[in-house]
Design a protein around this motif. Sequence first.
Motif, mmCIF file in Angstrom:
data_model
loop_
_atom_site.group_PDB
_atom_site.id
_atom_site.type_symbol
_atom_site.label_atom_id
_atom_site.label_comp_id
_atom_site.label_asym_id
_atom_site.label_seq_id
_atom_site.Cartn_x
_atom_site.Cartn_y
_atom_site.Cartn_z
ATOM 1 N N ALA A 141 0.760 -1.141 -0.080
ATOM 2 C CA ALA A 141 -0.037 -0.124 -0.159
ATOM 3 C C ALA A 141 0.907 1.276 0.140
ATOM 4 O O ALA A 141 1.822 1.423 0.629
ATOM 5 N N ASP A 142 0.152 2.293 -0.495
ATOM 6 C CA ASP A 142 0.942 3.409 -0.816
ATOM 7 C C ASP A 142 1.100 4.265 0.554
ATOM 8 O O ASP A 142 0.160 3.848 1.610
ATOM 9 N N PRO A 143 1.773 5.276 1.062
ATOM 10 C CA PRO A 143 1.933 5.816 2.289
ATOM 11 C C PRO A 143 0.648 6.389 2.658
ATOM 12 O O PRO A 143 0.014 6.485 4.126
ATOM 13 N N TYR A 189 -5.385 3.340 6.519
ATOM 14 C CA TYR A 189 -5.774 2.051 7.268
ATOM 15 C C TYR A 189 -5.381 2.034 8.863
ATOM 16 O O TYR A 189 -6.048 1.621 9.684
ATOM 17 N N ARG A 190 -4.323 2.811 8.986
ATOM 18 C CA ARG A 190 -4.055 2.871 10.667
ATOM 19 C C ARG A 190 -4.994 3.816 11.260
ATOM 20 O O ARG A 190 -5.289 3.337 12.351
ATOM 21 N N ALA A 191 -5.594 4.611 10.658
ATOM 22 C CA ALA A 191 -6.542 5.597 11.257
ATOM 23 C C ALA A 191 -7.852 4.563 11.269
ATOM 24 O O ALA A 191 -8.507 4.617 12.516
ATOM 25 N N VAL A 192 -8.148 3.877 10.486
ATOM 26 C CA VAL A 192 -9.609 3.055 10.313
ATOM 27 C C VAL A 192 -9.621 2.130 11.596
ATOM 28 O O VAL A 192 -10.261 1.629 12.120
ATOM 29 N N ASP A 193 -8.239 1.509 11.789
ATOM 30 C CA ASP A 193 -8.019 0.430 12.778
ATOM 31 C C ASP A 193 -8.295 0.985 14.145
ATOM 32 O O ASP A 193 -8.497 -0.077 14.807
ATOM 33 N N GLN A 194 -8.351 2.163 14.196
ATOM 34 C CA GLN A 194 -8.682 2.526 15.528
ATOM 35 C C GLN A 194 -10.249 2.895 15.787
ATOM 36 O O GLN A 194 -10.635 3.253 16.953
#
Length: 163
Positions: free
Chosen positions: A98-100, A106-111
Amino acid sequence: MESDFIQTVNAHAGIIQNVCRLYGKDDEDRKDLYQEIVLQLWRAFPAFRGESKASTWMYRVALNTAISLFRRQSRQIAPVPIDQELLNLDQYIASPDADPQMQQFYRAVDQLSLIEKAIVFLYLDDNSYEEIARITGISQSNVGVKLNRIKGKLKKIVELTNE
């Protein structure tokens, strides 16, 4: 019946893949979840009467399966040394290809909570508020309210990670 099922699953395979991407921690979890979703779809297929679109039915089964599996797994805490967990942290955040910007997303959605993840996923997959309401079991007006709150929450998460 079997050929109808295979045709339906193949026509909407992206739904299953997206749910697995959101709720699976790594490739193995995603594969297991994919198999579990297909199994649950197969079990539920004879009862599918076509009163809603096949994609709506598949979303509902896939999300319910993913959330149930997630809850079941969260009760089973496996001991993992913290240093090993930290070494493998990237595999839980985003796929390496995945691009940055996607990794940050995805890091934000994971929260987000399980229902918030589902709503974001359904919204990004161009489902109407009516379809999202039908799939998640909340009212259509509540979908709009929740989406606005989720957007604000995601914005704050991204801002905090960029500081």
